[in-house]
Design a protein around this motif. Structure first.
Motif, PDB file in Angstrom:
ATOM      1  N   VAL A  60       0.876  -1.026   0.110  1.00 33.03           N
ATOM      2  CA  VAL A  60      -0.047  -0.154  -0.016  1.00 33.03           C
ATOM      3  C   VAL A  60       0.845   1.227   0.019  1.00 33.03           C
ATOM      4  O   VAL A  60       1.872   1.267   0.893  1.00 33.03           O
ATOM      5  CB  VAL A  60      -1.007  -0.077   1.154  1.00 33.03           C
ATOM      6  N   SER A  61       0.651   2.208  -0.885  1.00 33.85           N
ATOM      7  CA  SER A  61       1.417   3.242  -1.094  1.00 33.85           C
ATOM      8  C   SER A  61       1.041   4.621  -0.143  1.00 33.85           C
ATOM      9  O   SER A  61      -0.273   4.507   0.094  1.00 33.85           O
ATOM     10  CB  SER A  61       1.401   3.907  -2.687  1.00 33.85           C
ATOM     11  N   HIS A  62       1.809   5.554  -0.059  1.00 34.08           N
ATOM     12  CA  HIS A  62       1.388   6.700   0.831  1.00 34.08           C
ATOM     13  C   HIS A  62       1.179   7.795  -0.258  1.00 34.08           C
ATOM     14  O   HIS A  62       1.837   7.792  -1.603  1.00 34.08           O
ATOM     15  CB  HIS A  62       2.563   7.233   1.360  1.00 34.08           C
ATOM     16  N   SER A  64      -0.259  12.178  -1.281  1.00 35.36           N
ATOM     17  CA  SER A  64      -0.882  13.474  -0.793  1.00 35.36           C
ATOM     18  C   SER A  64      -2.125  13.850  -1.372  1.00 35.36           C
ATOM     19  O   SER A  64      -2.862  14.705  -1.342  1.00 35.36           O
ATOM     20  CB  SER A  64       0.103  14.444  -1.068  1.00 35.36           C
ATOM     21  N   ARG A  65      -2.471  12.905  -2.319  1.00 35.54           N
ATOM     22  CA  ARG A  65      -3.930  13.080  -3.143  1.00 35.54           C
ATOM     23  C   ARG A  65      -5.110  12.686  -2.009  1.00 35.54           C
ATOM     24  O   ARG A  65      -4.980  12.117  -1.189  1.00 35.54           O
ATOM     25  CB  ARG A  65      -3.897  12.407  -4.370  1.00 35.54           C
ATOM     26  N   GLN A  66      -6.225  13.452  -2.435  1.00 32.78           N
ATOM     27  CA  GLN A  66      -7.425  13.407  -1.719  1.00 32.78           C
ATOM     28  C   GLN A  66      -8.026  11.942  -1.791  1.00 32.78           C
ATOM     29  O   GLN A  66      -8.026  11.512  -3.034  1.00 32.78           O
ATOM     30  CB  GLN A  66      -8.385  14.337  -2.018  1.00 32.78           C
ATOM     31  N   ASP A  76      -6.502   1.385   0.411  1.00 30.94           N
ATOM     32  CA  ASP A  76      -6.102   1.708  -1.002  1.00 30.94           C
ATOM     33  C   ASP A  76      -4.846   2.439  -0.990  1.00 30.94           C
ATOM     34  O   ASP A  76      -3.910   2.501  -1.679  1.00 30.94           O
ATOM     35  CB  ASP A  76      -7.242   2.733  -1.626  1.00 30.94           C
ATOM     36  N   TYR A  77      -4.623   3.336   0.031  1.00 32.10           N
ATOM     37  CA  TYR A  77      -3.475   4.086   0.123  1.00 32.10           C
ATOM     38  C   TYR A  77      -3.099   4.776   1.706  1.00 32.10           C
ATOM     39  O   TYR A  77      -4.460   4.494   2.279  1.00 32.10           O
ATOM     40  CB  TYR A  77      -3.443   5.438  -0.659  1.00 32.10           C
ATOM     41  N   PHE A  78      -2.019   5.074   2.150  1.00 35.75           N
ATOM     42  CA  PHE A  78      -1.925   5.846   3.256  1.00 35.75           C
ATOM     43  C   PHE A  78      -2.193   7.293   2.791  1.00 35.75           C
ATOM     44  O   PHE A  78      -1.160   7.656   2.101  1.00 35.75           O
ATOM     45  CB  PHE A  78      -0.673   5.573   3.794  1.00 35.75           C
ATOM     46  N   LEU A  95      11.028   3.868  -0.571  1.00 30.08           N
ATOM     47  CA  LEU A  95      11.957   3.130  -1.389  1.00 30.08           C
ATOM     48  C   LEU A  95      12.150   3.902  -2.634  1.00 30.08           C
ATOM     49  O   LEU A  95      13.064   4.036  -3.589  1.00 30.08           O
ATOM     50  CB  LEU A  95      11.240   1.853  -1.724  1.00 30.08           C
ATOM     51  N   GLU A  96      11.118   4.444  -2.986  1.00 30.79           N
ATOM     52  CA  GLU A  96      10.824   5.370  -4.200  1.00 30.79           C
ATOM     53  C   GLU A  96       9.801   6.305  -3.920  1.00 30.79           C
ATOM     54  O   GLU A  96       8.740   5.876  -3.251  1.00 30.79           O
ATOM     55  CB  GLU A  96      10.748   4.590  -5.412  1.00 30.79           C
ATOM     56  N   TYR A  97       9.902   7.439  -4.680  1.00 33.01           N
ATOM     57  CA  TYR A  97       8.541   8.360  -4.614  1.00 33.01           C
ATOM     58  C   TYR A  97       8.691   9.382  -5.981  1.00 33.01           C
ATOM     59  O   TYR A  97       9.739   9.261  -6.521  1.00 33.01           O
ATOM     60  CB  TYR A  97       8.591   9.364  -3.287  1.00 33.01           C
ATOM     61  N   ILE A 104       2.399  13.994  -4.652  1.00 28.05           N
ATOM     62  CA  ILE A 104       3.262  13.004  -4.279  1.00 28.05           C
ATOM     63  C   ILE A 104       2.668  11.484  -3.893  1.00 28.05           C
ATOM     64  O   ILE A 104       1.776  11.172  -3.148  1.00 28.05           O
ATOM     65  CB  ILE A 104       3.917  13.426  -3.331  1.00 28.05           C
ATOM     66  N   TYR A 105       3.370  10.475  -4.641  1.00 26.49           N
ATOM     67  CA  TYR A 105       3.152   9.060  -4.240  1.00 26.49           C
ATOM     68  C   TYR A 105       4.552   8.451  -3.759  1.00 26.49           C
ATOM     69  O   TYR A 105       5.583   8.837  -4.464  1.00 26.49           O
ATOM     70  CB  TYR A 105       2.434   8.392  -5.548  1.00 26.49           C
ATOM     71  N   GLY A 106       4.487   7.475  -2.918  1.00 31.47           N
ATOM     72  CA  GLY A 106       5.623   6.914  -2.607  1.00 31.47           C
ATOM     73  C   GLY A 106       5.193   5.402  -2.057  1.00 31.47           C
ATOM     74  O   GLY A 106       4.305   5.120  -1.536  1.00 31.47           O
ATOM     75  N   LEU A 124       3.979  -4.013  -6.186  1.00 27.67           N
ATOM     76  CA  LEU A 124       4.124  -2.388  -6.370  1.00 27.67           C
ATOM     77  C   LEU A 124       3.345  -1.758  -7.331  1.00 27.67           C
ATOM     78  O   LEU A 124       3.940  -2.269  -8.394  1.00 27.67           O
ATOM     79  CB  LEU A 124       5.587  -1.981  -6.057  1.00 27.67           C
ATOM     80  N   ASP A 125       2.452  -0.793  -7.125  1.00 29.95           N
ATOM     81  CA  ASP A 125       1.795  -0.327  -8.377  1.00 29.95           C
ATOM     82  C   ASP A 125       2.406   1.218  -8.425  1.00 29.95           C
ATOM     83  O   ASP A 125       2.085   2.217  -7.538  1.00 29.95           O
ATOM     84  CB  ASP A 125       0.356  -0.276  -8.093  1.00 29.95           C
ATOM     85  N   VAL A 126       3.173   1.455  -9.384  1.00 27.71           N
ATOM     86  CA  VAL A 126       3.970   2.608  -9.401  1.00 27.71           C
ATOM     87  C   VAL A 126       3.927   3.349 -11.112  1.00 27.71           C
ATOM     88  O   VAL A 126       3.850   2.499 -11.700  1.00 27.71           O
ATOM     89  CB  VAL A 126       5.397   2.618  -9.067  1.00 27.71           C
ATOM     90  N   ASP A 127       4.224   4.575 -10.864  1.00 27.59           N
ATOM     91  CA  ASP A 127       4.444   5.201 -12.477  1.00 27.59           C
ATOM     92  C   ASP A 127       5.749   5.126 -12.975  1.00 27.59           C
ATOM     93  O   ASP A 127       6.503   4.358 -12.289  1.00 27.59           O
ATOM     94  CB  ASP A 127       4.011   6.587 -12.172  1.00 27.59           C
ATOM     95  N   ARG A 128       5.703   5.529 -14.091  1.00 30.00           N
ATOM     96  CA  ARG A 128       7.145   5.090 -14.841  1.00 30.00           C
ATOM     97  C   ARG A 128       8.562   5.646 -14.096  1.00 30.00           C
ATOM     98  O   ARG A 128       9.496   5.014 -14.257  1.00 30.00           O
ATOM     99  CB  ARG A 128       7.227   5.707 -16.297  1.00 30.00           C
ATOM    100  N   VAL A 172      -4.656  16.124 -17.337  1.00 29.72           N
ATOM    101  CA  VAL A 172      -3.213  16.053 -16.775  1.00 29.72           C
ATOM    102  C   VAL A 172      -2.957  14.562 -16.837  1.00 29.72           C
ATOM    103  O   VAL A 172      -1.970  13.956 -17.557  1.00 29.72           O
ATOM    104  CB  VAL A 172      -3.102  16.318 -15.312  1.00 29.72           C
ATOM    105  N   ARG A 173      -3.931  13.455 -16.475  1.00 29.93           N
ATOM    106  CA  ARG A 173      -3.799  12.056 -16.449  1.00 29.93           C
ATOM    107  C   ARG A 173      -3.594  11.644 -17.985  1.00 29.93           C
ATOM    108  O   ARG A 173      -2.961  10.829 -18.419  1.00 29.93           O
ATOM    109  CB  ARG A 173      -4.907  11.429 -15.761  1.00 29.93           C
ATOM    110  N   LEU A 174      -4.551  12.380 -19.026  1.00 29.37           N
ATOM    111  CA  LEU A 174      -4.314  11.768 -20.321  1.00 29.37           C
ATOM    112  C   LEU A 174      -2.990  12.193 -21.092  1.00 29.37           C
ATOM    113  O   LEU A 174      -2.343  11.544 -21.756  1.00 29.37           O
ATOM    114  CB  LEU A 174      -5.466  12.279 -20.898  1.00 29.37           C
TER     115      LEU A 174
END
Ligand code: 5GP
Length: 222
Positions: A60-62, A64-66, A76-78, A95-97, A104-106, A124-128, A172-174
């Motif tokens: 489970v990632s951390h 800052s999004r709502q 789902d997240y912290f 480990l990464e953010y 911010i995701y980490g 781990l579900d992470v972006d590129r 932004v997401r697209l």
């Protein structure tokens, strides 16, 4: 005479347990999943965890999004304030953010270690950017999977149907999806690319690949 098979059976199960323990401890590997927002990563990951409940768990990632409606803290997240995230970054708790879609995701080291210490496989579900950071962590053993949409149009429709973002976030997401897709489909960046046209088929494909990479996840399922 009757006790022998029982003795043999208990010895056998003891040796099997030791071997299984050693095998899982020796392979402290993780599975990294990446893909553009709306491609269906969360559904695939939750189906995979459901198939191997005692062997595979989401780290489970951390963020800052709502939280979105229905999302739970710790599941789902912290969900953190940006300041708290920055403090944890300072403390090298991640480990990464990455800064993704203006948030911010980490991945915290403790989330991953807790799963590994149980002898389980963390997903781990992470972006590129997360993928690139993890690849640079010395000694971190992982396999990398990219989930792609059948087309950009399909991704657009799925994101619109999800209706969890406002117009600006969606834009932004697209935009980010384009660079994620470029990176994800560049040869050599991922060990496996799965095109998510159908959820069940994608889950089957990933299951097969995971059993090939980490055969122990299918052994002794409880
Ligand atoms: P969402 O806001 O839709 O839940 O996630 C947005 C993006 O952030 C997704 O593409 C997801 O892969 C990425 N993401 C989620 N958790 C992390 C993380 O811990 N680290 C990084 N680098 N990206 C993450």
């Amino acid at each position: 005479m009757k006790t022998k098979p029982v003795l043999f059976g208990s010895k056998f199960s003891f040796i099997f347990s030791c071997l299984f323990f050693l095998l899982t401890q020796m392979s402290r590997a993780s599975l990294i999943i990446c893909g553009p927002s709306g491609v269906g990563k969360s559904s695939i990951i939750s189906a995979i965890c459901g198939r191997f409940p005692s062997r595979v768990a989401l780290s489970v990632s951390h963020t800052s999004r709502q939280p979105r409606p229905g999302e739970k803290h710790g599941v789902d997240y912290f969900f953190m304030t940006p300041d708290a995230m920055l403090r944890d970054i300072e403390k090298k708790a991640f480990l990464e953010y990455a800064h993704v879609h203006n948030n911010i995701y980490g991945t915290s080291r403790s989330s991953v270690d807790t799963i590994l210490d149980k002898g389980m496989l963390p997903i781990l579900d992470v972006d590129r950017n997360g993928v690139q950071s993890i690849k640079a962590v010395p000694g971190f053993e992982a396999k990398y999977v990219f989930i792609a949409p059948p087309s950009f149009d399909v991704l657009h429709k799925r994101l619109s149907a999800r209706a969890t973002e406002n117009d600006e976030d969606m834009h932004v997401r697209l935009n980010n999806a384009k660079s994620e897709l470029d990176y994800g489909t560049t040869k050599g960046n991922f060990d496996r690319v799965i095109v998510n046209a159908d959820l069940d088929e994608s889950v089957d494909q990933l299951t097969e690949t995971m059993i090939d990479w980490f055969p122990w996840i299918s052994q002794g399922q409880t």
